[in-house]
Design an enzyme around this catalytic site. Structure first.
Site, PDB file in Angstrom:
ATOM      1  CE1 TYR A   1      -0.273   9.177  -1.309  1.00  0.00           C
ATOM      2  CE2 TYR A   1      -1.738   7.618  -2.397  1.00  0.00           C
ATOM      3  CZ  TYR A   1      -0.864   8.679  -2.453  1.00  0.00           C
ATOM      4  OH  TYR A   1      -0.571   9.265  -3.670  1.00  0.00           O
TER       5      TYR A   1
ATOM      6  CB  SER B   1      -1.769   2.981  -3.951  1.00  0.00           C
ATOM      7  OG  SER B   1      -2.245   4.194  -3.424  1.00  0.00           O
ATOM      8  CG  ASN B   2      -7.689   3.338  -2.221  1.00  0.00           C
ATOM      9  OD1 ASN B   2      -8.042   2.361  -2.880  1.00  0.00           O
ATOM     10  ND2 ASN B   2      -8.037   3.497  -0.961  1.00  0.00           N
TER      11      ASN B   2
ATOM     12  CG  ASP C   1      -1.665   1.259   1.440  1.00  0.00           C
ATOM     13  OD1 ASP C   1      -2.410   1.641   0.522  1.00  0.00           O
ATOM     14  OD2 ASP C   1      -1.489   1.892   2.500  1.00  0.00           O
TER      15      ASP C   1
ATOM     16  NE  ARG D   1      -5.157   7.361   5.681  1.00  0.00           N
ATOM     17  CZ  ARG D   1      -4.913   6.756   4.528  1.00  0.00           C
ATOM     18  NH1 ARG D   1      -5.078   7.408   3.391  1.00  0.00           N
ATOM     19  NH2 ARG D   1      -4.497   5.506   4.511  1.00  0.00           N
TER      20      ARG D   1
END
Length: 228
Positions: free
Chosen positions: A14, A123-124, A12, A43
């Site tokens: 972040y 990752s997003n 991942d 966040r």
């Protein structure tokens, strides 16, 4: 029967490779005494928005991660009663674009490359965001794959996002170590079938649903002791 050796490691981005709360330092300069609170709420709202747009009409209301990050910043400032001007917004968004990397990142990635283990980000973040983050952190050339959930217009923990890993690497999930600093992400990856390492830097408790991750550590260096 012993486990098959790890052939690929997916990270991942972040909260795992890049410190999402380092933006709180910039926020503190703009909003003295409120920077940490803004970083935390920002966040939380960002992740809430990713889940919301993924679940609504099975992704029909998808928005790119950068758009959701900006929306989460604006909402968080309103929640905290902070006056966010255009210049302040631009400063914080630029800071998010180039978050601080954790100090052990480069060392761990270099060791994995030297051992011939495929490495990747899953990752997003959008491809452009991830590219900037990797370059800013000086990690260029250390990943075989940089995978964005934007490709499937869903966000983690939707199964289609985790499926991007084996599709790209050709390595089955049971021989892939998925590494995340986010407990919910480690859980989603475990459900998908990856072997997982939760880098629990803050000493948070396990999620109260689902199985625990395969392994837990407190630094990215723990990856190197969990390859078999």
């Amino acid at each position: 029967m012993p486990s098959a050796p790890i052939a690929a490691v997916l990270f991942d981005a972040y909260g795992t490779l890049f410190d999402v709360y380092s933006v709180g330092l910039a926020a503190e300069q703009l909003f003295p005494g409120r920077g940490e609170a803004l970083g935390l709420l920002w966040r939380d709202k960002q992740i809430e928005y990713t889940r919301l747009v993924t679940s609504a009409d099975d992704g029909a209301h998808y928005e790119p991660f950068w758009v959701l990050t900006r929306a989460a910043l604006r909402h968080s400032c309103r929640r905290l009663g902070l006056a966010l001007g255009a210049a302040q917004e631009a400063q914080l968004m630029n800071q998010y674009r180039a978050l601080s990397a954790f100090p052990e990142d480069r060392e761990v990635l270099q060791v994995l490359r030297a051992r011939g283990i495929a490495t990747g980000i899953l990752s997003n973040g959008e491809p452009e965001m991830l590219g900037v983050a990797v370059r800013s952190a000086g990690l260029d050339g250390l990943f075989d794959h940089i995978l964005s959930t934007d490709a499937v217009r869903r966000y983690k923990p939707h199964p289609a996002t985790y499926a991007l890993g084996p599709q790209a690497t050709g390595v089955e999930p049971r021989r892939t170590l998925f590494v995340s600093g986010n407990g919910w992400d480690a859980l989603g990856a475990t459900w998908f079938g990856y072997r997982t390492l939760w880098v629990n830097r803050a000493g948070q408790p396990y999620e109260d649903i689902g199985p625990p991750p395969t392994r837990t550590g407190n630094s990215l260096r723990d990856v190197l002791s969990h390859l078999n």
